[in-house]
Design an enzyme around this catalytic site. Structure first.
Site, PDB file in Angstrom:
ATOM      1  N   SER A   5       0.765  -1.262   0.048  1.00 22.61           N
ATOM      2  CA  SER A   5       0.182   0.036  -0.017  1.00 22.61           C
ATOM      3  C   SER A   5       0.952   1.338   0.098  1.00 22.61           C
ATOM      4  O   SER A   5       1.935   1.290   0.537  1.00 22.61           O
ATOM      5  CB  SER A   5      -0.848  -0.053   1.200  1.00 22.61           C
ATOM      6  OG  SER A   5      -1.475   1.247   1.588  1.00 22.61           O
ATOM      7  N   TYR A  55      -3.470  -0.674   9.833  1.00 21.63           N
ATOM      8  CA  TYR A  55      -3.410  -0.912   8.441  1.00 21.63           C
ATOM      9  C   TYR A  55      -1.910  -0.479   8.050  1.00 21.63           C
ATOM     10  O   TYR A  55      -1.335  -1.294   7.207  1.00 21.63           O
ATOM     11  CB  TYR A  55      -4.629  -0.197   7.742  1.00 21.63           C
ATOM     12  CG  TYR A  55      -4.547  -0.319   6.189  1.00 21.63           C
ATOM     13  CD1 TYR A  55      -5.173  -1.541   5.755  1.00 21.63           C
ATOM     14  CD2 TYR A  55      -3.815   0.528   5.456  1.00 21.63           C
ATOM     15  CE1 TYR A  55      -4.943  -1.790   4.342  1.00 21.63           C
ATOM     16  CE2 TYR A  55      -3.593   0.140   3.838  1.00 21.63           C
ATOM     17  CZ  TYR A  55      -4.306  -0.927   3.526  1.00 21.63           C
ATOM     18  OH  TYR A  55      -4.494  -1.157   2.158  1.00 21.63           O
TER      19      TYR A  55
END
Ligand code: NDP
Length: 253
Positions: free
Chosen positions: A159, A172
């Site tokens: 990410s 996350y």
């Protein structure tokens, strides 16, 4: 994260026949789009997810193209599965398949976006487990089947938040930093054999996770999971065109 620009073929000449590929998150978003794409390129797919109904739906979509090989289903809830379930899965795979050539980790959850000061420990644990610990255990469990392939490829999904610890992205972001690290460690540990291990950062993709993270965003400006730019690096890393490419972190867009 190393941002390496590759001359990635846009899937034109790539054929994945004779490849068996295990894909997590095969029920939605990028994992589902990749399952359909790689099945269309001739691969035998093992679709993994937590919902039998959604897995059957991906299965049926693949089978609607009669040229595709019938995929198999591996029901696995990454949040609740115990270590034994992973090794039972490994045994089942070794009994039913000659080898696994590709393992793609697409499943993931977002968790809360809130300051660390208020981040709920139970949400933290769940996100770290699904996004990082479960891919580690699954990779370990599937190693024996991957070792049976001449050119196995493991792909983790990273990410933008694996590069910088952006405020409020909590577990996350931490899990994605960990994913990059896990991928690099595995690549280094296998630099003397044919196993290749890489990370892909897809960038913004119009999926249910993205909608949850950015509900007010204009969706028309974001690529769909089926977009060739999103899938091309995955297909490339699964194909023999990427033999010898390992330890990289590739930005899809
Ligand atoms: P989606 O929310 O569309 O899909 C997530 C997938 O993970 C679904 O198949 C979901 O299953 C599965 N999943 C979630 N929890 C579990 C669980 N406990 N056990 C098994 N499977 C589970 O997300 P995306 O397609 O957007 O995300 C795919 C990957 O890409 C993720 O790792 C994400 O972090 C990463 N990513 C996405 C970006 C984006 O903009 N979309 C940007 C950067 C990275 P179910 O269908 O049952 O919910």
């Amino acid at each position: 994260m190393i941002n390496t620009q590759f001359n990635i073929q846009k899937n034109k000449d790539i054929n994945l026949s004779n490849k068996t590929i295990f894909i997590t998150g095969a029920t939605d978003g990028i994992g589902k789009a990749l399952s359909l794409k790689t099945a269309n390129l001739g691969a035998k797919i093992i679709l993994s997810g937590r919902s039998k109904k959604k897995l059957e739906s991906t299965h049926d979509e693949i089978r609607s193209n009669k040229d595709c090989i019938a995929p198999s289903i591996a029901l696995l809830d990454l949040e609740t599965a115990d270590v034994e379930s992973y090794f039972n899965l490994s045994e089942t795979i070794l009994k039913n398949f000659d080898k696994i050539d590709g393992l793609v980790h697409c499943a993931g959850i977002l968790g809360d976006r809130t300051p660390i000061e208020q981040y709920k420990p139970e949400v933290w644990q769940r996100v770290m487990h699904v996004n990082l610990t479960a891919p580690f255990v699954l990779t370990q469990a599937l190693f024996p089947a991957l070792r049976l392939s001449n050119n196995p490829s493991i792909i983790f999904t990273s990410s933008d938040y694996a590069k910088n610890g952006k405020a409020f992205w909590g577990a996350y972001s931490v899990s994605k930093f960990g994913t990059e690290s896990l991928s690099q460690i595995l690549a280094n540990e296998n630099d003397h054999n044919s196993m290749r291990v890489n990370c892909i950062n897809p960038g913004p993709v119009n999926t249910k996770m993205r909608l949850a993270a950015f509900p007010a965003e204009n969706k028309e400006k974001i690529k769909s999971p089926e977009d060739k730019d999103i899938l091309a690096p995955y297909v490339y890393l699964l194909s023999d065109a990427s033999i010898n490419v390992s330890g990289k972190s590739i930005n899809a867009q």
